[in-house]
Write an enzyme that holds these catalytic residues in place. Structure first.
Site, mmCIF file in Angstrom:
data_model
loop_
_atom_site.group_PDB
_atom_site.id
_atom_site.type_symbol
_atom_site.label_atom_id
_atom_site.label_comp_id
_atom_site.label_asym_id
_atom_site.label_seq_id
_atom_site.Cartn_x
_atom_site.Cartn_y
_atom_site.Cartn_z
ATOM 1 N N GLY A 1 0.861 -1.180 0.000
ATOM 2 C CA GLY A 1 0.000 0.000 0.000
ATOM 3 C C GLY A 1 0.890 1.220 0.000
ATOM 4 O O GLY A 1 1.860 1.293 -0.743
ATOM 5 N N GLU A 2 0.590 2.146 0.865
ATOM 6 C CA GLU A 2 1.400 3.363 0.985
ATOM 7 C C GLU A 2 1.962 3.384 2.406
ATOM 8 O O GLU A 2 1.213 3.570 3.368
ATOM 9 C CB GLU A 2 0.490 4.568 0.683
ATOM 10 C CG GLU A 2 1.143 5.909 0.857
ATOM 11 C CD GLU A 2 2.433 6.044 0.071
ATOM 12 O OE1 GLU A 2 2.444 5.699 -1.127
ATOM 13 O OE2 GLU A 2 3.427 6.476 0.669
ATOM 14 N N SER A 3 3.273 3.167 2.510
ATOM 15 C CA SER A 3 3.853 2.951 3.843
ATOM 16 C C SER A 3 3.703 4.163 4.757
ATOM 17 O O SER A 3 3.530 4.006 5.973
ATOM 18 C CB SER A 3 5.328 2.555 3.728
ATOM 19 O OG SER A 3 6.068 3.563 3.067
ATOM 20 N N CYS B 1 6.157 -5.383 0.515
ATOM 21 C CA CYS B 1 6.256 -4.075 -0.138
ATOM 22 C C CYS B 1 6.148 -2.940 0.891
ATOM 23 O O CYS B 1 7.064 -2.788 1.691
ATOM 24 C CB CYS B 1 5.249 -3.975 -1.271
ATOM 25 S SG CYS B 1 5.736 -2.725 -2.467
ATOM 26 N N ARG C 1 12.752 3.435 -0.619
ATOM 27 C CA ARG C 1 11.418 3.386 -1.235
ATOM 28 C C ARG C 1 11.505 3.650 -2.735
ATOM 29 O O ARG C 1 12.389 4.372 -3.184
ATOM 30 C CB ARG C 1 10.509 4.446 -0.605
ATOM 31 C CG ARG C 1 10.228 4.172 0.847
ATOM 32 C CD ARG C 1 9.404 5.280 1.442
ATOM 33 N NE ARG C 1 8.085 5.346 0.832
ATOM 34 C CZ ARG C 1 7.281 6.400 0.916
ATOM 35 N NH1 ARG C 1 7.666 7.479 1.557
ATOM 36 N NH2 ARG C 1 6.112 6.367 0.350
ATOM 37 N N ILE D 1 5.679 -3.485 -7.493
ATOM 38 C CA ILE D 1 4.911 -2.272 -7.816
ATOM 39 C C ILE D 1 5.478 -1.114 -7.000
ATOM 40 O O ILE D 1 5.325 -1.087 -5.776
ATOM 41 C CB ILE D 1 3.410 -2.462 -7.495
ATOM 42 C CG1 ILE D 1 2.838 -3.666 -8.251
ATOM 43 C CG2 ILE D 1 2.624 -1.188 -7.832
ATOM 44 C CD1 ILE D 1 1.447 -4.079 -7.798
ATOM 45 N N ARG D 2 6.147 -0.202 -7.675
ATOM 46 C CA ARG D 2 6.811 0.902 -6.964
ATOM 47 C C ARG D 2 7.499 0.371 -5.701
ATOM 48 O O ARG D 2 7.312 0.882 -4.586
ATOM 49 C CB ARG D 2 5.818 2.025 -6.643
ATOM 50 C CG ARG D 2 5.294 2.703 -7.919
ATOM 51 C CD ARG D 2 4.240 3.760 -7.670
ATOM 52 N NE ARG D 2 4.661 4.759 -6.683
ATOM 53 C CZ ARG D 2 5.541 5.736 -6.904
ATOM 54 N NH1 ARG D 2 6.111 5.860 -8.078
ATOM 55 N NH2 ARG D 2 5.825 6.594 -5.959
ATOM 56 N N HIS E 1 4.953 -8.581 -4.159
ATOM 57 C CA HIS E 1 3.588 -8.816 -3.677
ATOM 58 C C HIS E 1 3.151 -10.270 -3.869
ATOM 59 O O HIS E 1 2.498 -10.583 -4.871
ATOM 60 C CB HIS E 1 2.608 -7.936 -4.462
ATOM 61 C CG HIS E 1 2.668 -6.494 -4.122
ATOM 62 N ND1 HIS E 1 1.886 -5.922 -3.143
ATOM 63 C CD2 HIS E 1 3.406 -5.496 -4.639
ATOM 64 C CE1 HIS E 1 2.140 -4.637 -3.063
ATOM 65 N NE2 HIS E 1 3.063 -4.338 -3.961
ATOM 66 N N GLU F 1 0.827 -11.749 -2.581
ATOM 67 C CA GLU F 1 -0.639 -11.852 -2.495
ATOM 68 C C GLU F 1 -1.310 -11.586 -3.847
ATOM 69 O O GLU F 1 -2.512 -11.770 -3.981
ATOM 70 C CB GLU F 1 -1.167 -10.886 -1.421
ATOM 71 C CG GLU F 1 -1.150 -9.405 -1.777
ATOM 72 C CD GLU F 1 0.238 -8.752 -1.680
ATOM 73 O OE1 GLU F 1 1.250 -9.475 -1.563
ATOM 74 O OE2 GLU F 1 0.299 -7.520 -1.757
#
Ligand code: GLN
Length: 184
Positions: free
Chosen positions: A46-48, A78, A105, A132-133, A168, A170
């Protein structure tokens, strides 16, 4: 074993489904009370910075640290890997510091900000890895076992019962990383 998935932000639902495929019935963790009811914790992508801020606001940072210190297994993927790290390059965002690594990051750069590859992961085998990023691990302390590398950078690691991946697991059918986390 009751597994919790930290459900503050990010793709916690995909982890719930992946864990379900291995025959577990995971619960979503949003409060210290929820945490008290689980034996293991997954921290999703997600967005850490957002997950970290929400974890501070909900009073979850110290309880997660305390549980991890007393041996609770943790899987961070991630953004979850960033949260599990001790240090983040050029950032003072809140982290849990469960694994003695420094992470960078969005490390793979804008040109290739998302990609997939086959990756050999120690203790897991070959998996399809979706980045992903994604962060990479910039440096590791003693006691950290590097399980996989990409472009010469660690992208999966383990310290004690805490397992982290920059990718990821998942998001694929591959249940190898979750199975390793569950000790199946
Ligand atoms: N770039 C995100 C971060 O720095 C992580 C991306 C992800 O979880 N897919 O938090």
């Amino acid at each position: 074993m009751k597994i919790g998935v930290l459900a503050l932000q990010g793709d916690f639902e995909d982890h719930r489904v992946a864990l379900g495929r291995l025959g577990t019935d995971p619960v979503l963790v949003r409060t210290p009370d929820d945490l008290g009811g689980v034996d293991g914790l997954v921290i999703p992508g997600g967005e850490s910075t957002t997950i970290g801020k929400l974890a501070v606001r909900r009073g979850l940072i110290e309880p997660i640290r305390a549980r991890a210190a007393s041996g609770m297994p943790v899987l961070g993927t991630c953004a979850g890997m960033i949260l599990c790290a001790r240090r983040v390059v050029d950032s003072d965002q809140p982290v849990l510091g469960l694994v003695d690594i420094t992470v960078r990051r969005n490390a793979f750069g804008r040109q290739v900000d998302s990609f997939e590859c086959d990756l050999d992961v120690g203790g897991v085998g070959r998996v399809r890895a979706v980045f992903i990023r994604a962060p990479w691990v910039e440096s590791v302390g003693e006691g950290v076992e590097v399980l996989a590398e990409r472009d010469g950078r660690p992208v999966a690691a383990r310290q004690g019962r805490v397992l982290v991946t920059a990718f990821h697991p998942e998001l694929t059918e591959d249940t190898g990383v979750h199975a390793a986390f569950l000790g199946v």
